[in-house]
Each structure stands twice: as C-alpha cells, then as structure tokens.
Design a protein around this motif. Structure first.
Motif, PDB file in Angstrom:
ATOM      1  N   ASP A 152       0.831  -1.207   0.000  1.00  0.00           N
ATOM      2  CA  ASP A 152       0.000   0.000   0.000  1.00  0.00           C
ATOM      3  C   ASP A 152       0.863   1.253   0.000  1.00  0.00           C
ATOM      4  O   ASP A 152       0.632   2.197  -0.778  1.00  0.00           O
ATOM      5  N   ARG A 153       1.859   1.273   0.866  1.00  0.00           N
ATOM      6  CA  ARG A 153       2.686   2.471   1.007  1.00  0.00           C
ATOM      7  C   ARG A 153       3.591   2.673  -0.204  1.00  0.00           C
ATOM      8  O   ARG A 153       3.880   3.816  -0.574  1.00  0.00           O
ATOM      9  N   PHE A 154       4.036   1.581  -0.809  1.00  0.00           N
ATOM     10  CA  PHE A 154       4.866   1.720  -2.002  1.00  0.00           C
ATOM     11  C   PHE A 154       4.041   2.255  -3.167  1.00  0.00           C
ATOM     12  O   PHE A 154       4.512   3.103  -3.935  1.00  0.00           O
ATOM     13  N   ARG A 155       2.809   1.784  -3.302  1.00  0.00           N
ATOM     14  CA  ARG A 155       1.915   2.326  -4.337  1.00  0.00           C
ATOM     15  C   ARG A 155       1.682   3.813  -4.105  1.00  0.00           C
ATOM     16  O   ARG A 155       1.699   4.616  -5.047  1.00  0.00           O
ATOM     17  N   ASP A 156       1.467   4.206  -2.851  1.00  0.00           N
ATOM     18  CA  ASP A 156       1.251   5.622  -2.548  1.00  0.00           C
ATOM     19  C   ASP A 156       2.473   6.453  -2.938  1.00  0.00           C
ATOM     20  O   ASP A 156       2.345   7.568  -3.461  1.00  0.00           O
ATOM     21  N   ALA A 157       3.677   5.920  -2.659  1.00  0.00           N
ATOM     22  CA  ALA A 157       4.893   6.643  -3.017  1.00  0.00           C
ATOM     23  C   ALA A 157       5.018   6.796  -4.526  1.00  0.00           C
ATOM     24  O   ALA A 157       5.408   7.855  -5.033  1.00  0.00           O
ATOM     25  N   LEU A 158       4.669   5.755  -5.291  1.00  0.00           N
ATOM     26  CA  LEU A 158       4.735   5.818  -6.746  1.00  0.00           C
ATOM     27  C   LEU A 158       3.732   6.819  -7.323  1.00  0.00           C
ATOM     28  O   LEU A 158       4.025   7.512  -8.295  1.00  0.00           O
ATOM     29  N   ALA A 159       2.552   6.880  -6.722  1.00  0.00           N
ATOM     30  CA  ALA A 159       1.463   7.674  -7.290  1.00  0.00           C
ATOM     31  C   ALA A 159       1.416   9.100  -6.763  1.00  0.00           C
ATOM     32  O   ALA A 159       0.490   9.846  -7.096  1.00  0.00           O
ATOM     33  N   GLY A 160       2.385   9.505  -5.932  1.00  0.00           N
ATOM     34  CA  GLY A 160       2.416  10.875  -5.451  1.00  0.00           C
ATOM     35  C   GLY A 160       1.559  11.132  -4.240  1.00  0.00           C
ATOM     36  O   GLY A 160       1.279  12.291  -3.916  1.00  0.00           O
ATOM     37  N   ASP A 161       1.125  10.069  -3.533  1.00  0.00           N
ATOM     38  CA  ASP A 161       0.310  10.237  -2.340  1.00  0.00           C
ATOM     39  C   ASP A 161       1.150  10.262  -1.063  1.00  0.00           C
ATOM     40  O   ASP A 161       0.598  10.224   0.040  1.00  0.00           O
ATOM     41  N   GLY A 162       2.482  10.292  -1.203  1.00  0.00           N
ATOM     42  CA  GLY A 162       3.346  10.387  -0.041  1.00  0.00           C
ATOM     43  C   GLY A 162       3.607  11.833   0.353  1.00  0.00           C
ATOM     44  O   GLY A 162       3.005  12.773  -0.175  1.00  0.00           O
ATOM     45  N   ARG A 163       4.537  12.034   1.278  1.00  0.00           N
ATOM     46  CA  ARG A 163       4.853  13.380   1.763  1.00  0.00           C
ATOM     47  C   ARG A 163       5.517  14.232   0.692  1.00  0.00           C
ATOM     48  O   ARG A 163       5.285  15.437   0.598  1.00  0.00           O
ATOM     49  N   SER A 164       6.352  13.611  -0.147  1.00  0.00           N
ATOM     50  CA  SER A 164       7.138  14.398  -1.109  1.00  0.00           C
ATOM     51  C   SER A 164       6.301  14.978  -2.233  1.00  0.00           C
ATOM     52  O   SER A 164       6.645  16.014  -2.801  1.00  0.00           O
ATOM     53  N   GLY A 165       5.204  14.328  -2.589  1.00  0.00           N
ATOM     54  CA  GLY A 165       4.384  14.782  -3.707  1.00  0.00           C
ATOM     55  C   GLY A 165       4.944  14.411  -5.063  1.00  0.00           C
ATOM     56  O   GLY A 165       4.275  14.605  -6.083  1.00  0.00           O
ATOM     57  N   LEU A 166       6.149  13.850  -5.119  1.00  0.00           N
ATOM     58  CA  LEU A 166       6.705  13.383  -6.390  1.00  0.00           C
ATOM     59  C   LEU A 166       5.918  12.168  -6.851  1.00  0.00           C
ATOM     60  O   LEU A 166       5.638  11.256  -6.062  1.00  0.00           O
ATOM     61  N   ALA A 167       5.579  12.117  -8.132  1.00  0.00           N
ATOM     62  CA  ALA A 167       4.718  11.046  -8.626  1.00  0.00           C
ATOM     63  C   ALA A 167       5.217  10.511  -9.953  1.00  0.00           C
ATOM     64  O   ALA A 167       5.808  11.236 -10.755  1.00  0.00           O
ATOM     65  N   TYR A 168       4.993   9.214 -10.157  1.00  0.00           N
ATOM     66  CA  TYR A 168       5.264   8.544 -11.420  1.00  0.00           C
ATOM     67  C   TYR A 168       6.690   8.797 -11.886  1.00  0.00           C
ATOM     68  O   TYR A 168       7.637   8.403 -11.203  1.00  0.00           O
ATOM     69  N   GLU A 169       6.895   9.440 -13.047  1.00  0.00           N
ATOM     70  CA  GLU A 169       8.251   9.532 -13.584  1.00  0.00           C
ATOM     71  C   GLU A 169       9.181  10.333 -12.678  1.00  0.00           C
ATOM     72  O   GLU A 169      10.398  10.074 -12.643  1.00  0.00           O
ATOM     73  N   GLU A 170       8.656  11.278 -11.894  1.00  0.00           N
ATOM     74  CA  GLU A 170       9.519  12.080 -11.034  1.00  0.00           C
ATOM     75  C   GLU A 170      10.118  11.242  -9.908  1.00  0.00           C
ATOM     76  O   GLU A 170      11.316  11.324  -9.625  1.00  0.00           O
TER      77      GLU A 170
END
Length: 715
Positions: free
Chosen positions: A669-687
C-alpha cells in the motif's frame, strides 16, 4: 515491418496477474498504422536491442493491455474517415411531464478497432426514468431547483468485425437494416453461429440520485450538483475461436458524485447571413437527411465554456468462463443460467433492495466473501470451472474543461486520477492482489463536424504493485510495474523525439545510485529521431519563411509505451536503501541548475533523527557564492534550497515508511502511494521513478519501449 525497442529481459508473472483492461471488456490487437523503420542501434555497450512488437497484446507483457485501452480511447475522438461518422439511428419516447418517461432507441454505426480495421455495431436500448423536481427559488434573477429520480437503462449490443480499413467500403452493409442483430435471445444455436471476434454485450444500469441545479436569467449559465447510487450488471459473450466462447458477468455497485457549470450560447443562423436557417434549413435537414446532422450543425454553431468534475467509488465483481459452443450440454447450462439467477433484472432487484444502506462496507463485506458468493451462486450448473474471478475496489476522480468557439475553435482538456485494489483468486483459494494507480490527461483541438478532432495530445501513467496471496490470506512481498503512454495527432516532429527522450530520462538512471548515467540502459534517442531529421529542408520553406530559423516538421500521429518492471527484490532494495544513497539519487535526478545547487551544499548537510536535513544557512550561502544575505539573488536561492532539502527529506521518509510497514500488505500500500504521489514528497510517477530506479540492481529490472510514428510526409 514495425520496429520497436525492447529489453531482452521479461518479467515473468502468472497470466492471472495481468489485469489491464480485464474489467473493460475485450482487448484488441496492438495499434497498427504506417510502419516506422527504426535505424539499427549503433554499436556500443547498450543492453537495448531492436525487436518486432507482438501482433497482439499478450499476458507476457504487463503493459500490453494498458496500451490497447489507451489507443482505443485516443482514436475514438480522432479525425477520421467521413463514412465512419454516418449512423443509422431512430427512437421513440413517451414523456410524463414532471414524473419521467420511457424511450427506446435503435442505432447502427461503424467503429474503428485497435487493429485499424472497422467493426459493425448494432445497439438497441431502453430507458425508463421516474422522479420529481421541485423549484426552491424562482424569480427575475434566475432559479434554483432540486430533483430526485431513478433511471433504469437496458441495452443489447452486438459488435461484428469487418476486417476492412476503409469505412466507405462498408456503406452497403451499414444501410442494410435487414442485417441488424441483437444479443437476445441467447440460444445455443445462435451462439454457435457467432463469428470469431464477434462480441455480444447485455448491460443494465440502475441509478438513484438527487440533484441541485441553479440558473441565471440574464446569462446562458447554469450550475449543478449531483449525488447518487448506481448499480450495473453486464453479461458479455465473445467468440475466441471455433471451439471457445468466453462468457463474462460483471456486477458494479458505486457511489457517484458530480458538480459542474456551463455557459452556452448558440449563434442564430440569421447572424451568418442565412435567413431563417434555424427554422428552415435545420428543420429540413432533420427531415430529409438525419437528425444527427442537424444536431451536429447546431453544436458546430454553439459557443460553450464548461468546467465539471466527478467522483465514483465502488466495487466491481467479475466471473469468467470459457465454454465450447459446440458442446450441447454446456450451451444448455448457459441458457438455464441466463434464465435463472444470472438474469440481469434479478441482479438489479437485489441492488435496489440495498440502495438505502451504505453501498460498500468493506469491513462487513470483504471482497473474498463477495467473490465466493458470486461463484457459489452462478457456478452450480456449469461443469467447467471459472477461468477468472476477481473483485476491484476502485475510486475514480475526473475533471473536464471545455472551451468552444463557433466554427473556429474547439478545445477540451480532461484529466483524471484513479485508484484500484484488485483481488484475483485462483482455483486453490490463493491468488493475486494488485494495487493500481492511474493518471490521465487528454487534450483535443479543432473538432471538425462529423470527422472528429484534428489535433490531439494524450498521456496516461499507470503504476501497479503486485503481490501473491496465499489461500490462508498471507501476502508476499510486492513486485511493481510502471507504464507511461503518450500519443499525439498532428504535432511537431519534436513530440516524437520527446517520447523517446522521456523514457530515456528514466532508463538511463537504472542502478547508478546517485552517480551519473548508465550508458548500458540508455535508449538510442538519436538513432530513432536524429535532431536534423526533425527540421524541414530550406527548399520546402515558403516565400515568407526566408531568413527565419529552421522550421520543425509536422508528424501525422504517433504513440509510445514505456514499461518498466521491478522484481520483488528490486522493490525491497528501494525501500531498504540507506538515507544517504536516497539523498544522492534525488540530487542526481534533478535538472541541471537544481542539481548543481544541491551538489555544492550536499557536503554541508546532515540527516537528523526525524529524517529532516540540517545545514548552516551561512555556510550554504558561501557554498553558493553569496558573501552576504543581502546579496542580490541570495534570498531566492536559499528559498529554493530550502524547498529542495525539504522534498529530499520527504522522499527519504516515504521510503522509510514503506520499509517500516507492519507486513507485506501494508508495504505494498505504502509503495503504491509513493509511486502515485500520495506520499509526503508529492513526487509522482516519472519524477519519483527517477530516484527509485537508481536504488536497484539492473539485473532485477526489465523494460520495454514501444514507439510507432506515422510521419505523413512524402519520402
């Protein structure tokens, strides 16, 4: 022969784990149009090698189903052959003012498939609606009203592939109304007569909702809000081969919300110098040709500004069987099922009985239990076991902006965010859990009446995190797949090169751990699209072009798909990466100016226990070349540095959060959130991927890059 670039490695995943468009119906073959002869990859250490793409997306490529669905959506709006837009449509309705009504429609049309050929579609629909509307406010300034209603829609659709690439060649077939076909009745004899590639679908939809609308008296403007519950039941038959027909049942229960506003103004025909156009010409067109033509011309002469958004949350259940249409017993059992519990009206009646309660209570109704109930209810009479059973808990958020000026300009921009949690069960009670996140953006310009949009630009980014689920409910450590797709219609040649460059910006960072680029993983951008090849020769410039800079060529259309697959070990390496390596990788992924700034200050930074980066502002100013905070540019530079340092800290925290998860399911769940920009950094997908790919062993990653461009230029 079409040429693509693909890695020699492949991600080995079970066929049942490949979801793609399983919940969206039949998957078509890969996009096909004028071939691009890719130059040979130059000699060197690169691990990329040219290969011919599959003629049809298969389960060996996790990105293939996504690619097919992306192309189908894109070409559905594209400028196309005029005969494709000809439809035979008729309908009859009965209205009960203030209470609802009923309407039946019959439609026949041609539609292009993902293979580039056309299919004939026969659709019969019945709509029943009922409800009440009450005016809350009415006056000279405008009005406010509230409505409550129910809509029931049933449909029969038959799709028959024609195999031709020219729609006008099939006009005779299109206008032959004696050839129309319905999906009902589902008798064994009719199923045996289905052609290979033929699709029958019987969906029914029930919507119960409430709406609030407001309008202004002096302006052609309106605003609306809606909330409702919706249930769908769909039965699909698809002829796979002479000996196989696929039967699918899908049930979808959802909560639907919408809001939006419109400003609409139609230009009277008199303003265009056509006396009484609206009352005479359009009326005659409606009588003598087709109502659709009149509606299209009216739309063509309308100005519109609209902004809307919607949200849909629900659960979809699906069960699939592959049967032999030549087997009398199997066909008889299928017919009995359709007459019994599988009757779509019965399903909808069950949904209506639950409409007063919360639609989905995942604690009380876990997906595994609903799947078991579905299988138990519908598998009793069929001797063959289901080939697929699954559930999808989903959330869809969409936004749309539209600006239309009469005759001259039509622009539409649609974007969306999707989240899915899919559970697919195997025969032994185990299966696969797929967490999926999508982000889409679609823009189109110059919508030509009857033909479609002249200019298009579409992008879709998809992240999937996959885990094996045991019969006891245990979940394995996750693997992951990332797919980015881009497509254009009539764009500068640089757009084709950019598609390759964007993929290379990620692949060239694989395994570098914060230092430089990986030449072995770099795509041959210059070999595919040399910079000089993108410019028009001077001899082709017009008289007004002399003395100007070189002009970029215009390419007709193109599509690309970059698929990057991470093994379980690769995901584990990403979340376990040391903080200093993550920090260096973040800096290495930045643009030139930002990277140079961070590299100067990096030796001064210290990572605190809470994950934040600490540094002396005074020392940082000196490292950046500022002697005093009053120096010109110092304040802006330090603000930028503070932002980058905070974002780097958040990336470290996001990965640490996944590492510290209590179990593999939560880690996914948390890894998907990190990939999709739902984490603290806001970086998503290619970023965020530009950081993640640096943290893995290249041997644990596989990739494919597919590009297909029709230049539309002589020579």
């Amino acid at each position: 022969m079409l040429k693509s670039l693909s890695a020699v490695m492949a991600l080995a995943l079970p066929a049942s784990a490949q979801v793609g468009t399983l919940f969206d119906g039949v998957r078509g073959p890969a996009p096909a149009f004028k071939a691009l002869e890719a130059p040979a990859v130059p000699e060197g250490p690169s691990d990329w090698a040219p290969a011919s793409p599959d003629s049809e997306p298969g389960d060996t490529n996790p990105g293939a189903p996504e690619r097919s669905g992306f192309w189908e959506r894109m070409q559905g709006k594209a400028f196309d052959q005029i005969c494709k837009s000809i439809k035979l449509r008729t309908g009859q309705g009965v209205d009960f003012p203030g209470y609802g009504g009923a309407r039946a429609e019959v439609e026949r049309k041609l539609e292009r498939t993902a293979a580039g050929t056309f299919a004939l579609i026969d659709r019969i629909s019945l709509n029943l609606s009922g409800g009440l509307s009450q005016s809350l406010l009415s006056g000279a300034e405008g009005g406010l009203s509230v409505s409550v209603g129910t809509t029931l829609r049933g449909e029969s659709m038959v799709v028959r592939p024609l195999g031709t690439k020219k729609s006008c060649d099939e006009l005779g077939r299109l206008v032959n109304v004696l050839d129309m076909k319905a999906a009902i009745p589902l008798s064994p004899a009719r199923i045996r007569e289905m052609k290979v590639g033929e699709l029958w679908r019987i969906p029914m939809t029930l919507h119960i909702g409430v709406g609030l609308g407001a309008s202004a008296a002096d302006l052609p403007a309106s605003v609306s809000f809606g909330r409702g519950k919706e249930g769908r039941a769909s039965v699909t038959l698809y002829r796979l081969s002479e000996s196989q027909v696929r039967f699918r049942l899908r049930i979808d229960k959802a909560d639907v919300r919408s809001k939006g506003g419109d400003v609409v103004y139609s230009i009277p025909g008199v303003a265009l110098g056509l006396p009484e156009t609206d009352t005479i010409v359009l009326e005659q067109l409606a009588r003598l040709i087709d109502r659709q033509i009149a509606r299209t011309i009216t739309r063509y002469m309308t100005a519109r500004l609209g902004l809307s958004s919607g949200k849909r949350m629900g659960r979809m259940l699906m069960i699939e069987y592959v049967l032999d249409p030549r087997d009398e017993a199997e066909m008889a059992a299928l017919r009995e099922l359709m007459r019994g519990d599988l009757n779509a009206l019965t399903m909808l009646r069950d949904l209506v009985s639950r409409a007063g309660r919360a639609l989905i209570d995942q604690e009380a109704n876990p997906p595994r239990e609903e799947i078991a109930e579905l299988v138990g209810r519908h598998s009793g009479d069929l001797s063959a076991p289901p080939t697929f059973v699954g559930a999808d808990d989903y959330e869809r958020d969409g936004r749309r902006f539209a600006l239309k000026l009469p005759i001259l300009f039509d622009y539409e921009n649609a974007s969306g965010r999707e989240r899915d949690e899919i559970l697919i069960l195997d025969e032994d009670g185990g299966g696969h859990r797929i967490l999926k996140a999508d982000k889409r953006k679609e823009a189109g310009f110059f919508d030509v009446p009857f033909l479609g949009e002249m200019v298009m630009d579409h992008t879709q980014k998809t992240a999937q995190v996959l885990s094996k689920v045991g019969a006891d409910g245990s979940v394995s450590e996750p693997a992951a797949v990332y797919v980015v797709q881009e497509g254009f219609l009539r764009s500068g040649a640089g757009a084709a090169r950019d598609m390759v460059q964007d993929a290379d910006d990620i692949s060239s960072l694989i395994g570098v751990r914060g230092t430089g680029r990986n030449a072995r993983a770099s795509l041959p951008v210059d070999a595919l699209f040399p910079k000089d090849s993108l410019l028009r020769p001077e001899s082709s410039h017009g008289p007004r072009d002399t003395g100007g800079s070189p002009q970029e060529k215009t390419y007709h259309r193109g599509i690309s798909a970059f698929t990057l697959a991470f093994s379980r070990k690769a995901v584990a390496d990403i979340v376990a990466a040391p903080a200093d390596v993550v920090l260096k990788s973040y800096v290495n992924a930045l643009g030139y100016a930002e990277r140079e700034m961070m590299e100067r200050v990096l030796p001064l930074m210290r990572l605190k226990a809470d994950g934040t980066l600490d540094y002396s502002r005074r020392e940082a100013e000196k490292a950046l070349g500022y002697d005093d905070w009053r120096d010109e540019g110092s304040r802006d530079a330090m603000a930028q540095l503070s932002y980058l340092a905070a974002q780097a800290s958040d990336v470290i925290r996001d990965l640490a959060k996944a590492r510290d998860a209590k179990d593999a399911s939560e880690r996914a769940d948390r890894f998907r959130d990190a990939l999709a920009g739902d984490g603290r950094s806001g970086l998503a997908y290619e970023e965020i991927l530009k950081v993640m790919v640096q943290l893995v062993d290249p041997a644990d990653v596989s990739a494919e890059f597919f590009v297909n461009v029709d230049k539309g230029i002589k020579g």
